[in-house]
Design a protein around this motif. Structure first.
Motif, PDB file in Angstrom:
ATOM      1  N   ILE A 207     -33.030  73.706  17.128  1.00 41.84           N
ATOM      2  CA  ILE A 207     -32.054  72.875  16.424  1.00 41.84           C
ATOM      3  C   ILE A 207     -30.630  73.341  16.728  1.00 41.84           C
ATOM      4  O   ILE A 207     -29.724  72.517  16.900  1.00 41.84           O
ATOM      5  CB  ILE A 207     -32.305  72.894  14.902  1.00 41.84           C
ATOM      6  N   ASP A 208     -30.436  74.664  16.806  1.00 37.48           N
ATOM      7  CA  ASP A 208     -29.092  75.176  17.092  1.00 37.48           C
ATOM      8  C   ASP A 208     -28.578  74.688  18.437  1.00 37.48           C
ATOM      9  O   ASP A 208     -27.395  74.356  18.592  1.00 37.48           O
ATOM     10  CB  ASP A 208     -29.090  76.704  17.040  1.00 37.48           C
ATOM     11  N   LYS A 209     -29.490  74.582  19.409  1.00 35.32           N
ATOM     12  CA  LYS A 209     -29.105  74.097  20.735  1.00 35.32           C
ATOM     13  C   LYS A 209     -28.779  72.610  20.691  1.00 35.32           C
ATOM     14  O   LYS A 209     -27.817  72.156  21.315  1.00 35.32           O
ATOM     15  CB  LYS A 209     -30.234  74.377  21.727  1.00 35.32           C
ATOM     16  N   TRP A 210     -29.560  71.848  19.930  1.00 36.78           N
ATOM     17  CA  TRP A 210     -29.344  70.402  19.850  1.00 36.78           C
ATOM     18  C   TRP A 210     -28.059  70.073  19.095  1.00 36.78           C
ATOM     19  O   TRP A 210     -27.455  69.033  19.334  1.00 36.78           O
ATOM     20  CB  TRP A 210     -30.541  69.736  19.193  1.00 36.78           C
ATOM     21  N   LEU A 211     -27.642  70.949  18.196  1.00 40.31           N
ATOM     22  CA  LEU A 211     -26.404  70.723  17.450  1.00 40.31           C
ATOM     23  C   LEU A 211     -25.171  70.814  18.340  1.00 40.31           C
ATOM     24  O   LEU A 211     -24.084  70.374  17.948  1.00 40.31           O
ATOM     25  CB  LEU A 211     -26.282  71.727  16.293  1.00 40.31           C
ATOM     26  N   TYR A 232     -30.919  76.797   6.330  1.00 40.10           N
ATOM     27  CA  TYR A 232     -29.670  77.359   5.828  1.00 40.10           C
ATOM     28  C   TYR A 232     -29.007  78.302   6.830  1.00 40.10           C
ATOM     29  O   TYR A 232     -27.786  78.475   6.806  1.00 40.10           O
ATOM     30  CB  TYR A 232     -29.916  78.094   4.511  1.00 40.10           C
ATOM     31  N   GLU A 233     -29.807  78.899   7.712  1.00 38.12           N
ATOM     32  CA  GLU A 233     -29.222  79.828   8.683  1.00 38.12           C
ATOM     33  C   GLU A 233     -28.348  79.106   9.703  1.00 38.12           C
ATOM     34  O   GLU A 233     -27.593  79.736  10.456  1.00 38.12           O
ATOM     35  CB  GLU A 233     -30.335  80.606   9.405  1.00 38.12           C
ATOM     36  N   LEU A 234     -28.429  77.765   9.732  1.00 40.52           N
ATOM     37  CA  LEU A 234     -27.629  76.975  10.672  1.00 40.52           C
ATOM     38  C   LEU A 234     -26.342  76.455  10.031  1.00 40.52           C
ATOM     39  O   LEU A 234     -25.685  75.567  10.587  1.00 40.52           O
ATOM     40  CB  LEU A 234     -28.463  75.791  11.199  1.00 40.52           C
ATOM     41  N   TYR A 235     -25.985  77.007   8.874  1.00 38.58           N
ATOM     42  CA  TYR A 235     -24.827  76.494   8.132  1.00 38.58           C
ATOM     43  C   TYR A 235     -23.570  76.448   8.993  1.00 38.58           C
ATOM     44  O   TYR A 235     -22.859  75.429   9.034  1.00 38.58           O
ATOM     45  CB  TYR A 235     -24.585  77.352   6.886  1.00 38.58           C
ATOM     46  N   ASN A 237     -23.270  76.335  12.217  1.00 44.76           N
ATOM     47  CA  ASN A 237     -23.420  75.322  13.269  1.00 44.76           C
ATOM     48  C   ASN A 237     -23.153  73.930  12.713  1.00 44.76           C
ATOM     49  O   ASN A 237     -22.545  73.084  13.375  1.00 44.76           O
ATOM     50  CB  ASN A 237     -24.825  75.374  13.864  1.00 44.76           C
ATOM     51  N   ILE A 238     -23.616  73.701  11.474  1.00 43.11           N
ATOM     52  CA  ILE A 238     -23.422  72.398  10.837  1.00 43.11           C
ATOM     53  C   ILE A 238     -21.940  72.176  10.543  1.00 43.11           C
ATOM     54  O   ILE A 238     -21.395  71.089  10.787  1.00 43.11           O
ATOM     55  CB  ILE A 238     -24.258  72.304   9.541  1.00 43.11           C
ATOM     56  N   VAL A 239     -21.282  73.206  10.039  1.00 47.20           N
ATOM     57  CA  VAL A 239     -19.847  73.102   9.743  1.00 47.20           C
ATOM     58  C   VAL A 239     -19.051  72.797  11.010  1.00 47.20           C
ATOM     59  O   VAL A 239     -18.090  72.011  10.985  1.00 47.20           O
ATOM     60  CB  VAL A 239     -19.345  74.399   9.087  1.00 47.20           C
ATOM     61  N   SER A 240     -19.466  73.386  12.139  1.00 46.37           N
ATOM     62  CA  SER A 240     -18.740  73.130  13.393  1.00 46.37           C
ATOM     63  C   SER A 240     -18.823  71.664  13.799  1.00 46.37           C
ATOM     64  O   SER A 240     -17.930  71.154  14.500  1.00 46.37           O
ATOM     65  CB  SER A 240     -19.304  74.017  14.508  1.00 46.37           C
ATOM     66  N   CYS A 241     -19.855  70.958  13.343  1.00 51.35           N
ATOM     67  CA  CYS A 241     -19.985  69.529  13.654  1.00 51.35           C
ATOM     68  C   CYS A 241     -18.958  68.683  12.904  1.00 51.35           C
ATOM     69  O   CYS A 241     -18.741  67.519  13.256  1.00 51.35           O
ATOM     70  CB  CYS A 241     -21.397  69.038  13.319  1.00 51.35           C
ATOM     71  N   LEU A 242     -18.310  69.258  11.886  1.00 49.18           N
ATOM     72  CA  LEU A 242     -17.256  68.540  11.171  1.00 49.18           C
ATOM     73  C   LEU A 242     -16.031  68.317  12.052  1.00 49.18           C
ATOM     74  O   LEU A 242     -15.168  67.500  11.722  1.00 49.18           O
ATOM     75  CB  LEU A 242     -16.842  69.318   9.915  1.00 49.18           C
ATOM     76  N   ASP A 243     -15.960  69.040  13.159  1.00 51.42           N
ATOM     77  CA  ASP A 243     -14.824  68.903  14.073  1.00 51.42           C
ATOM     78  C   ASP A 243     -15.172  68.097  15.321  1.00 51.42           C
ATOM     79  O   ASP A 243     -14.388  68.049  16.272  1.00 51.42           O
ATOM     80  CB  ASP A 243     -14.332  70.298  14.482  1.00 51.42           C
ATOM     81  N   HIS A 244     -16.333  67.465  15.299  1.00 49.18           N
ATOM     82  CA  HIS A 244     -16.764  66.666  16.458  1.00 49.18           C
ATOM     83  C   HIS A 244     -15.866  65.431  16.602  1.00 49.18           C
ATOM     84  O   HIS A 244     -15.313  64.922  15.620  1.00 49.18           O
ATOM     85  CB  HIS A 244     -18.224  66.244  16.292  1.00 49.18           C
TER      86      HIS A 244
END
Length: 354
Positions: A207-211, A232-235, A237-244
């Motif tokens: 999932i981290d790679k797909w993000l 939750y360990e991908l938090y 990575n998820i936050v970084s998607c807010l800048d997509h």
């Protein structure tokens, strides 16, 4: 006068033809309905026999008894399609030895060979039909042939291949996300998530790679996976998607953070509010209303003068649910005595009761 008679005769003849045609159609339909009923009983009987079939101690795989009449009917296209539809439905509803028996029957009747011939067809709907069969029946030996279709141009062939891979490999089948170059539509994502809910649960990696994929639809799907599997360990990575750069990716990231959040998530979302699209601004306020833990509720009041009622209501809800004193702060604000907040506040109070 003569033209009127000719016209009446024409309509009379047309009515007679229609009556004859409808009578003939209903007669043929009745015959086919009776024939379909016989076929269904024959098919259901064989499927029940196959599901509860037990091999003897003969040292080699035993054959499920199939009548010559049934095998002869398989040459009939209508009967064949009806049988395929029923055996696929049955296989989806059973597992273990029962499912293995159905797969054994499918292979015994040579239906896998027919599916492989369809797979070589130039017609995309026949390819999709063949892939669906091979995947549902769990024929892992044909995995390499199916996998090559997971990135085909035709959307229906592509989604059937992707679902088949999930059937055959479970969550490991999601590896096609590494290479897919086409957009995964919302409908396809729904289909994939539904299929994932039926496969055995296992540790989902990647999932981290797909993000960080270059395909925005892959990122959106990965965000949904992170949310569904509570990663939750991908938090970060998820936050970084807010800048997509894609608003849809950012919106899905906001949605995912309503479930995957930490103490300062509301502040992280609020810091991006001004630079977001209107739709995503609504999503941020909705997320804050769920997450809560707003350190400075007064920061939300600056958005309470929004022109549109939808935004005003979203901000008011975020204020009320953002902290323990949110409702008190809103009620003490002079604007709470003005329309439309006078109508919104009672509704928000009712929501708090639930």
């Amino acid at each position: 006068m003569i033209y009127l008679r000719v016209l009446l005769l024409f309509f009379f003849a047309l009515a007679i033809c229609l009556i004859i045609f409808l009578s003939f159609y209903l007669f043929i339909r009745k015959i086919w309905r009776r024939e379909y009923g016989k076929w269904d009983r024959m098919i259901d009987m064989l499927l029940r026999k196959a599901i509860f079939f037990h091999e003897g101690n003969t040292g080699h795989p035993a054959l499920i008894p199939v009548t010559q009449r049934f095998q002869a009917n398989l040459k009939n296209r209508r009967f064949y399609n009806r049988f395929i539809k029923k055996i696929i439905a049955a296989k989806r509803n059973v597992s273990g030895q029962y499912g293995d028996n159905l797969r054994h029957l499918y292979i015994q009747l040579g239906l896998d060979k027919k599916a492989l011939r369809l797979l070589r067809s130039h017609k995309w709907h026949l390819k999709a039909y063949a892939i669906q069969q091979l995947g549902t029946m769990g024929l892992k030996e044909h995995l390499p042939r199916i996998y090559r279709y997971t990135n085909r141009k035709n959307a229906l062939v592509r989604i059937e291949a992707q679902i088949a891979i999930l059937n055959l490999l479970g969550v490991e089948g999601l590896r096609f996300l590494d290479v897919t170059s086409y957009q995964i539509t919302d409908w396809q994502q729904i289909k994939l998530l539904k299929e994932l809910s039926t496969v055995p649960q296992a540790e989902l990696t990647g999932i981290d790679k797909w993000l960080s994929s270059g395909n925005s639809s892959v990122i959106i799907f990965a965000l949904k996976l992170a949310r569904n599997y509570r990663r939750y360990e991908l938090y970060e990575n998820i936050v970084s998607c807010l800048d997509h750069s894609e608003p849809n990716v950012r919106k899905q990231a906001i949605s995912t953070l309503t479930d995957i959040y930490v103490e300062n998530t509301s502040e992280v979302l609020l810091a991006r509010f001004d630079g977001e699209t209107y739709e995503n601004q609504i999503a941020i306020m909705d997320a804050i209303a769920v997450i809560g833990d707003v350190q400075n509720v007064s920061a939300l009041f600056s958005y309470l003068d929004a022109g549109k009622a939808q935004m005003k209501f979203a901000v008011a809800r975020a204020i009320v649910n953002g902290s323990a004193t949110g409702l008190e702060c809103l009620m003490s604000d002079p604007r709470s005595k003005t329309y439309p907040l006078t109508d919104m506040i009672p509704q928000l109070k009712n929501e708090m009761k639930w």
